[in-house]
Design an enzyme around this catalytic site. Structure first.
Site, PDB file in Angstrom:
ATOM      1  CE  LYS A 118      -4.188  -1.942   2.025  1.00 55.43           C
ATOM      2  NZ  LYS A 118      -5.238  -1.808   3.061  1.00 55.43           N
ATOM      3  CE  LYS A 201     -11.000  -6.974  -6.413  1.00 54.14           C
ATOM      4  NZ  LYS A 201     -10.623  -6.975  -4.988  1.00 54.14           N
ATOM      5  CE  LYS A 204     -14.506   4.180  -3.661  1.00 52.74           C
ATOM      6  NZ  LYS A 204     -15.108   4.745  -2.443  1.00 52.74           N
TER       7      LYS A 204
END
Length: 338
Positions: A118, A201, A204
């Site tokens: 991350k 995937k 949004k």
């Protein structure tokens, strides 16, 4: 045999879509029913403290927490049967996390691969919260002496860390306080891909509205997105193994199977030898039938924020009663209760 106590949290994200529902929320509902049928307990929380590890506008955080709660309830999570709350309302989560920070070792956290993933190349610019959130995650679990925690591949390492922290605490302070949680391997959650590019995937963040089905989409929009979903010209085969090189077809079959609570091969048995002109209208009808009532209930709940607040407040009171007892015992063990 001690009954199971299962705990799971989910970060508050807005604009929830079909991938969120099938990959997490629907799994929680099934877990609630299965675990409680065997005499166990289920605890579900909105992980808003974890959501702070990357900057989010305060108003957006509030709206996302309310929307996530409404979605859980609309999907079938029953606050009368499961404890449902948002993490920030139970101060014991943050308090125990600080105590456990003094038990966890820097070397343990340095091995956490999710932080590396991350933070990426901006490791020095990442927040301390992002680095330390596995310890907060450990506190989330240990506060309730959860016996089992549902984990995917990306969370197994964090549960192992939780067990290490619990073992060290119990050993260092000569207590038998924290239960060592076990991973709960439930039915594999389907991986839902974009309707425009099945190699990515459903997300949004994709700029194309046609790539994802939002839970707040109207019946007409849901049906239209599935009718226009990218496919290939070939007929459907009899087994999923034969779709290995056809990602768009495989994705749509996966979605149909997940919505209809069947295996993908069972779905293909009905459509083998048929084209997508026959399959996609049926998928659109199924999606509308399954998602429409959830959307309507989400909208109804969002129009009554007072009811959602009361629900979360009640859940937090129940959670605090359990968590507070564990926190006090941890404080006593560390010599903090004078």
């Amino acid at each position: 045999m001690t009954s199971m106590r299962v705990l799971s949290g989910i970060k508050p994200t807005g604009n929830l879509h079909l991938g969120n529902y099938l990959g997490a929320v629907k799994q929680w509902v099934a877990m609630q029913d299965e675990i409680q049928a065997s005499g166990g307990e289920t605890i579900y929380f909105i992980a808003d403290l974890h959501g702070l590890t990357e900057f989010i506008a305060p108003a957006e955080m509030t709206a996302n927490t309310i929307e996530m709660t409404a979605t859980l309830i609309a999907s079938g999570i029953d606050p009368a049967r499961s404890i449902v709350f948002n993490q920030a309302r139970v101060s014991a989560h943050a308090e125990l996390a600080w105590l456990l920070n003094n038990v966890a070792r820097v070397g343990w956290l340095n091995r956490m691969t999710q932080f590396k993933d991350k933070a990426g190349k901006n490791r020095e610019g990442a927040s301390v919260g992002l680095y330390d959130y596995p310890v907060l995650m450990a506190a989330d679990v240990l506060l309730y002496n959860a016996t089992h925690v549902p984990v995917g591949e990306d969370q197994k390492q964090h549960l192992e860390l939780t067990r290490d922290i619990a073992t060290k605490f119990n050993t260092d302070f000569g207590v038998d306080l924290f239960t060592l949680p076990e991973p709960l391997i439930s039915k594999a959650a389907p991986r839902i891909m974009s309707l425009r590019d099945a190699n990515a995937k459903m997300s949004k963040s994709n700029p194309s509205e046609q790539s994802l089905v939002k839970l707040v989409d109207s019946d007409e929009v849901i049906a239209d997105k599935f009718r226009k979903a990218k496919t290939d010209p070939d007929l459907l085969p009899a087994t999923m193994a034969e779709l290995e090189s056809r990602p768009e077809a495989r994705n749509l079959i996966t979605i149909f199977a997940a919505l209809d609570d069947r295996t993908s091969d069972a779905v293909l048995a009905d459509y083998a030898g048929k084209g997508f002109g026959h399959f996609k209208p049926d998928l659109a009808d199924l999606a509308v039938a399954k998602l429409g009532p959830i959307r309507d209930e989400v909208v109804r709940l969002l129009n009554d924020r007072g009811a959602i607040d009361a629900l979360l407040r009640d859940g937090a009171e129940r959670a605090s009663a359990m968590a507070g007892s564990t926190l006090r015992r941890a404080q006593e063990a560390m010599g903090l209760m004078i």
